[in-house]
Design an enzyme around this catalytic site. Structure first.
Site, mmCIF file in Angstrom:
data_model
loop_
_atom_site.group_PDB
_atom_site.id
_atom_site.type_symbol
_atom_site.label_atom_id
_atom_site.label_comp_id
_atom_site.label_asym_id
_atom_site.label_seq_id
_atom_site.Cartn_x
_atom_site.Cartn_y
_atom_site.Cartn_z
ATOM 1 N N ASP A 15 0.826 -1.213 0.000
ATOM 2 C CA ASP A 15 0.000 0.000 0.000
ATOM 3 C C ASP A 15 0.863 1.267 0.000
ATOM 4 O OD1 ASP A 15 -2.305 1.463 0.015
ATOM 5 O OD2 ASP A 15 -2.694 1.207 2.148
ATOM 6 N N HIS A 32 3.074 3.532 -8.757
ATOM 7 C CA HIS A 32 2.888 2.103 -9.040
ATOM 8 C C HIS A 32 4.132 1.528 -9.731
ATOM 9 C CE1 HIS A 32 -1.099 2.243 -7.556
ATOM 10 N NE2 HIS A 32 -1.602 2.965 -8.543
ATOM 11 N N LEU A 126 11.549 -20.063 -4.273
ATOM 12 C CA LEU A 126 10.564 -19.170 -3.659
ATOM 13 C C LEU A 126 9.287 -19.229 -4.477
ATOM 14 C CD1 LEU A 126 9.795 -16.652 -1.805
ATOM 15 C CD2 LEU A 126 10.684 -15.234 -3.661
HETATM 16 C C1 FPP Z 1 -1.435 0.267 -3.571
HETATM 17 O O1 FPP Z 1 -1.198 1.630 -3.650
HETATM 18 C C2 FPP Z 1 -1.128 -0.455 -4.821
HETATM 19 C C3 FPP Z 1 -2.045 -0.953 -5.720
HETATM 20 C C4 FPP Z 1 -3.485 -0.805 -5.517
HETATM 21 C C5 FPP Z 1 -1.737 -1.681 -6.959
HETATM 22 C C6 FPP Z 1 -0.294 -1.856 -7.329
HETATM 23 C C7 FPP Z 1 -0.146 -2.944 -8.295
HETATM 24 C C8 FPP Z 1 0.682 -2.941 -9.358
HETATM 25 C C9 FPP Z 1 1.514 -1.793 -9.703
HETATM 26 C C10 FPP Z 1 0.740 -4.127 -10.256
HETATM 27 C C11 FPP Z 1 1.437 -5.297 -9.623
HETATM 28 C C12 FPP Z 1 1.240 -6.473 -10.469
HETATM 29 C C13 FPP Z 1 2.010 -7.557 -10.541
HETATM 30 C C14 FPP Z 1 1.667 -8.640 -11.489
HETATM 31 C C15 FPP Z 1 3.235 -7.739 -9.770
HETATM 32 P P1 FPP Z 1 -2.381 2.680 -3.587
HETATM 33 O O2 FPP Z 1 -2.617 3.193 -4.962
HETATM 34 O O3 FPP Z 1 -3.575 2.092 -2.930
HETATM 35 O O4 FPP Z 1 -1.739 3.785 -2.689
HETATM 36 P P2 FPP Z 1 -2.495 4.927 -1.866
HETATM 37 O O5 FPP Z 1 -3.228 4.220 -0.745
HETATM 38 O O6 FPP Z 1 -1.376 5.775 -1.364
HETATM 39 O O7 FPP Z 1 -3.409 5.639 -2.812
#
Ligand code: FPP
Length: 229
Positions: A15, A32, A126
């Protein structure tokens, strides 16, 4: 059940990508993208610390409600990670699994995930279990419906667990949520029955080996009793 304090299965709610980016006056997708670098550092740390299972919450069933542009961006980033880093993942001995309804993902990402799972299936250093289009309540309802359609009227814990996405995996010993929020947000609600929790303040893109080291230290001091004495 892992009765000693060996950290075998680590699960992480990644997060804080958005907040990390906004703090830097950048678009959320920048956060992200940085989160993927963090994920790679975390995979390396798990290999170094001999952790056998790493489950990551990549995209929840609720994340579809984000603006379309962000959803598309996340899907592209996920796809790029699978494509660009596949060879490295194979070389490092990582076996990739998915949990969640991947049939609802964009076709390209669904196919890429199938490919990664297939190409890494013989690895064993892993297990990287990617929760994507995952929600724990949906997982539980899916398990119930699978059992009902098999004609079963009553089931044991073992039978129920066999219908969860995590069938064959140990329960998470430690669940970490980055970014200082103290909640599970529909993540592994059945499997977390005896998990320990750790909520560092660090946003996911700043997550690193040191944070994992600290988490392992904190975890190793916890006294897990599993309801016993
Ligand atoms: C949390 O930050 C993150 C996410 C909701 C998604 C992140 C996922 C990816 C970038 C893709 C990963 C995929 C693979 C296959 C490894 P947030 O946006 O909720 O942060 P905030 O709470 O600060 O808004």
């Amino acid at each position: 059940m892992n009765k000693n304090n060996k950290l075998e299965h680590l699960a992480i709610i990644m997060d804080g990508n958005g907040r990390w980016a906004i703090k830097r006056k950048k678009p959320r997708l920048f956060g992200h993208k940085a989160g993927i670098e963090s994920l790679k550092r975390t995979i390396d740390a798990c290999l170094d610390f001999n952790i056998k299972y790493l489950t990551i919450f990549a995209f929840s069933t609720e994340n579809w409600s984000r603006p379309q542009e962000e959803v598309n961006g996340i899907m592209n980033i996920a796809n790029q990670f699978c494509d660009n880093d596949l060879q490295t993942i194979i070389n490092k001995g990582v076996k990739v699994l998915t949990m969640g309804d991947i049939s609802r993902l964009p076709d390209k990402l669904e196919q890429t995930l199938y490919k990664v799972v297939d190409k890494t299936k013989n690895n064993s250093k892993l297990v990287l279990n990617i929760a994507i289009n995952y929600g724990a309540r949906a997982e539980i309802i899916r398990a119930v419906n699978n059992l009902l359609s098999s004609g079963i009227k009553e089931c044991t814990e073992k039978e129920f667990e066999s219908q969860l996405y995590t069938s064959g995996l140990p329960d998470p010993d430690l669940i970490i949520r980055a970014s200082g929020e103290n909640r599970l947000s529909n993540f592994m609600l059945y499997q977390c029955a005896y998990s320990e929790f750790y909520f560092p303040k660090v946003h996911w893109p700043d997550f690193n080996k040191k944070v994992i080291q600290k988490a392992i230290k904190v975890y190793s001091k916890r006294h897990r009793r599993f309801g016993g004495l």
